[in-house]
Each structure stands twice: as C-alpha cells, then as structure tokens.
Motif scaffolding. Sequence first.
Motif, PDB file in Angstrom:
ATOM      1  N   ASP A  68       0.828  -1.213   0.000  1.00 15.93           N
ATOM      2  CA  ASP A  68       0.000   0.000   0.000  1.00 15.93           C
ATOM      3  C   ASP A  68       0.861   1.262   0.000  1.00 15.93           C
ATOM      4  N   ASN A 182      -7.514   2.177  10.946  1.00 15.55           N
ATOM      5  CA  ASN A 182      -7.855   2.415   9.544  1.00 15.55           C
ATOM      6  C   ASN A 182      -6.853   3.399   8.946  1.00 15.55           C
ATOM      7  N   ASP A 184      -6.737   4.171   5.662  1.00 13.64           N
ATOM      8  CA  ASP A 184      -7.204   4.689   4.368  1.00 13.64           C
ATOM      9  C   ASP A 184      -7.042   6.205   4.260  1.00 13.64           C
ATOM     10  N   LYS A 188      -4.651   8.340   1.697  1.00 14.01           N
ATOM     11  CA  LYS A 188      -5.302   9.318   0.818  1.00 14.01           C
ATOM     12  C   LYS A 188      -4.589  10.668   0.871  1.00 14.01           C
TER      13      LYS A 188
END
Length: 200
Positions: A68, A182, A184, A188
């Motif tokens: 990631d 989390n 994410d 971002k």
Amino acid sequence: HIFSGSLGKIFRNSTKSFKKNKTSWLFADKKRIEEYNNLFSDSKKIKVGLSWKAKGIFVDKRSISLIDLAKIFPKKRFEIINLQYGDIKSDMKKLEDTKKRKLIFFDNLNYTNDLDGLAALICSCDLIVTIGSAVAHLAGALGKNVWTLVPTDSHWWWHYYNNKENLWYPNLKIFKQKKRDNWDYVFKILSKEVRIKYFK
C-alpha cells in the motif's frame, strides 16, 4: 542520572522554547553518504526511503502494508529504498510478485546495528516515509524531510503542532489516522501530498 526523555521539560518547557530552524543536529559520515550517492548516481528518479514495520509494543496498530505504501510512489518516477530493520524478505517477495516492484535493499548494511550506515543511507534519500519508529527519529535528527505515519493512539512525541509540524523535528510532517486501525485516510492524504510536491 536523568533519562534523556526527561530533558524536554528543562530545555523545551513551552512551544516558544523550540527553535524553529531547519538545521540538523545529528550528522552522518560524509564518506559513507558519498558511497551511497555514487550507487544512485545513474538514476534520475526521486529516492524515497521506506520503513513500515513496528517493533515492540502495539505492533499491529503501528505497522502498515509495504504494498500500500509503495503504490503511492509510481516506479516511473520513484526509487523505493529500504530503511526497515528486521526480517523483511517476505514483504519484498510479495511486493515483487504482486506489483513487479523491487525495493532497493543493501545486503552489506546491518540495518539493525549499523546506525551510522543507516544514517548515511537516509541522507542519500530525497524523502523519508516511515511509521513512528527509530527511523523517523533518526531521519528527523539528521534534518531530512520526513513524512511520519502514526495511528490515532500515537505516542505523545508525535503530537503535531499547527496541524502539520512536529516540534521536535522541524522537517518532519505528521500524517495521522482519523479512525483507529484504519489507514485509508492516511494513504489518501499522503497520495495528495505526493501529487502536490512531485507532479506539479
């Protein structure tokens, strides 16, 4: 004796007592820096040093996925360089098998015990992206541009000032989770920062 962590209350007892300069206060061996620079001399890509695995307490909360993290830095423009200590063979193989991407790793560097060598490698990178680990502290003390990714329940020294800056290391920028466990949101805003800085 006084534990080193206690010195802050003496020398940094308010936000005003932190010098807002961009100078480093730790230095690596110039000869070893030059050796690494020579190894990268043929590459025109931006060199990003990565560290993604935690050791010690709250390992799962602090660690992130190498895959990631790597995909935020496209291989056409970026070289990704290992700064992670410990056994990372499975992470490297998974990255290469799934994304056809190689992480630059130096077999002759003891990433755990050779701090001077690691410091020299850090100095050869254009940017350091790491979780809140020893690598972040070392890179911050060396005055490098460091992007540090931290969980919601981060240690007190990773609390940021003015929403972005870290008081202890003026060149270190904090990217903090919004929701526990989390990443994410962090990925971002990290991707957005890369586009702003390197894809103008």
